[in-house]
Design a protein around this motif. Structure first.
Motif, mmCIF file in Angstrom:
data_model
loop_
_atom_site.group_PDB
_atom_site.id
_atom_site.type_symbol
_atom_site.label_atom_id
_atom_site.label_comp_id
_atom_site.label_asym_id
_atom_site.label_seq_id
_atom_site.Cartn_x
_atom_site.Cartn_y
_atom_site.Cartn_z
ATOM 1 N N SER A 125 0.838 -1.194 0.000
ATOM 2 C CA SER A 125 0.000 0.000 0.000
ATOM 3 C C SER A 125 0.873 1.243 0.000
ATOM 4 O O SER A 125 1.760 1.389 0.844
ATOM 5 C CB SER A 125 -0.916 0.009 1.223
ATOM 6 N N ASP A 320 -7.007 -0.167 -8.128
ATOM 7 C CA ASP A 320 -6.563 -0.234 -6.738
ATOM 8 C C ASP A 320 -5.581 0.913 -6.520
ATOM 9 O O ASP A 320 -4.393 0.789 -6.843
ATOM 10 C CB ASP A 320 -5.889 -1.576 -6.447
ATOM 11 N N ALA A 322 -4.122 2.050 -3.974
ATOM 12 C CA ALA A 322 -3.033 1.791 -3.029
ATOM 13 C C ALA A 322 -1.822 1.189 -3.710
ATOM 14 O O ALA A 322 -0.678 1.446 -3.314
ATOM 15 C CB ALA A 322 -3.517 0.867 -1.914
ATOM 16 N N THR A 323 -2.052 0.370 -4.751
ATOM 17 C CA THR A 323 -0.935 -0.254 -5.464
ATOM 18 C C THR A 323 -0.830 0.223 -6.909
ATOM 19 O O THR A 323 0.006 -0.285 -7.666
ATOM 20 C CB THR A 323 -1.088 -1.787 -5.469
#
Length: 344
Positions: A125, A320, A322-323
């Motif tokens: 993350s 996503d 976070a990534t």
């Protein structure tokens, strides 16, 4: 008349003028070279790395300006970072050691951009990385595995650093041009793709009002694509009024402070994360007898324009943040075909 006119101008000006004049023989030669190149070098265009989108969107070609429209918090910077990293990884897989991808950022510090890169590579993350919420083992992995791997990725960054303790440089397009030439000259690399994040915060030149500065900067970004013989991807803030629409995907004319983007761009994409307008879990009517459930990971992308290709299709993608991963959702559903208008 032509001789008299030429006497008063510099040799440089003559050379520049000659560069925009093509004899019939010149034009045929260049066209045939391009046709052969596109037939023989299948990978000359740059794809996004998102399968469902790449099936519809033509590859980004040298000389093209691609504008990515989105409001704040709707993932336009994340989209550019994903595309930059994918394009650079393709250079590695193709063993093209004389090319690179160049990412220019006015908004984020270099350290923040690298944090996204490393988070994606490590499947960590980025929030944990930037907030210092990592274990000793995770830090060691970043230092010994992820860092060295990223250091070999041909993705060059132009921007400012928070660690240098200096005032952020005035990053005008003139300065960016000099940086691009430095990369070509000092590192002997040619750009496969240049990504600019983003139009409305590019440092303006002197004179003219704000709208004319932005207007001319769009033209200069197109000139950059032609001069560097590579695609240039330009992120652009959408008008605030876009968020008043029921389906808040920006349209072709929704670039803030500049209508020039719709004319100068060869391709345009509109981005919208429905969670910025509706509650997670809410069902939103989005097409003919179709609803879609809003989620944290839902990103809608519409191909607004592409020269020599179809436009109008709206894709629902999984993201996503976070990534910094983007891909098709499991159902891979396409809501609009052709030029069907988005309902408002």
């Amino acid at each position: 008349m032509a001789v008299w006119f030429a006497r008063g101008i510099s040799e440089v000006f003559v050379d520049e003028t000659r560069s925009v004049v093509f004899t019939p023989n010149d034009a045929v030669r260049l066209a045939l070279e391009t046709i052969r190149e596109r037939r023989d070098v299948k990978r000359i265009g740059v794809r996004t790395g998102i399968p469902t989108l790449d099936d519809y969107l033509l590859p980004a070609r040298p000389g093209e300006l691609i504008t990515v429209l989105g409001n704040s918090s709707n993932y336009k910077s994340g989209f550019l970072q994903w595309w930059a990293r994918y394009a650079a990884s393709e250079l590695v897989s193709e063993e093209l050691t004389n090319q690179c991808v160049i990412y220019v950022t006015w908004e984020q510090a270099i350290e923040e951009v690298l944090a996204f890169d490393m988070a994606s590579t490590a499947s960590m993350s980025v929030v944990d990385i930037l907030s210092g919420q990592l274990s000793d083992d995770e830090v060691q992995r970043l230092e010994e595995v992820v860092g060295p791997r990223r250091a070999t990725l041909p993705l060059y960054l132009v921007g400012h650093s928070v660690s240098e303790g200096r005032k952020r440089p005035a990053l005008t397009l003139d300065v960016v041009g000099r940086a691009l030439n430095l990369i070509r000259r000092e590192f002997e690399l040619t750009p496969r793709m240049i990504l600019l994040d983003y139009l409305q915060i590019i440092e303006p030149g002197r004179g003219e009002d704000r709208r004319m500065q932005v207007f001319h900067n769009v033209h200069r970004c197109k000139d950059m694509a032609l001069a560097m013989s590579c695609p240039v991807v330009l992120a652009s803030q959408a008008r605030r009024s876009v968020m008043e629409k029921r389906i808040a995907v920006p349209g072709i004319a929704d670039s803030e402070e500049s209508s020039n983007a719709e004319h100068a761009s060869d391709k345009m994409l509109g981005l919208w994360m429905p969670k910025t307008k509706y509650a997670v879990g809410e069902e939103v009517p989005i097409g003919k007898d179709r609803d879609i459930e809003v989620s944290e990971s839902l990103l809608l992308v519409r191909v607004l324009k592409q020269r020599m290709g179809p436009a109008g299709r709206l894709f629902d993608l999984y993201v996503d943040p976070a990534t910094n991963y983007i891909g098709p959702r499991d159902d891979k559903e396409v809501f609009f075909e052709g030029t069907e208008p988005i309902p408002f």
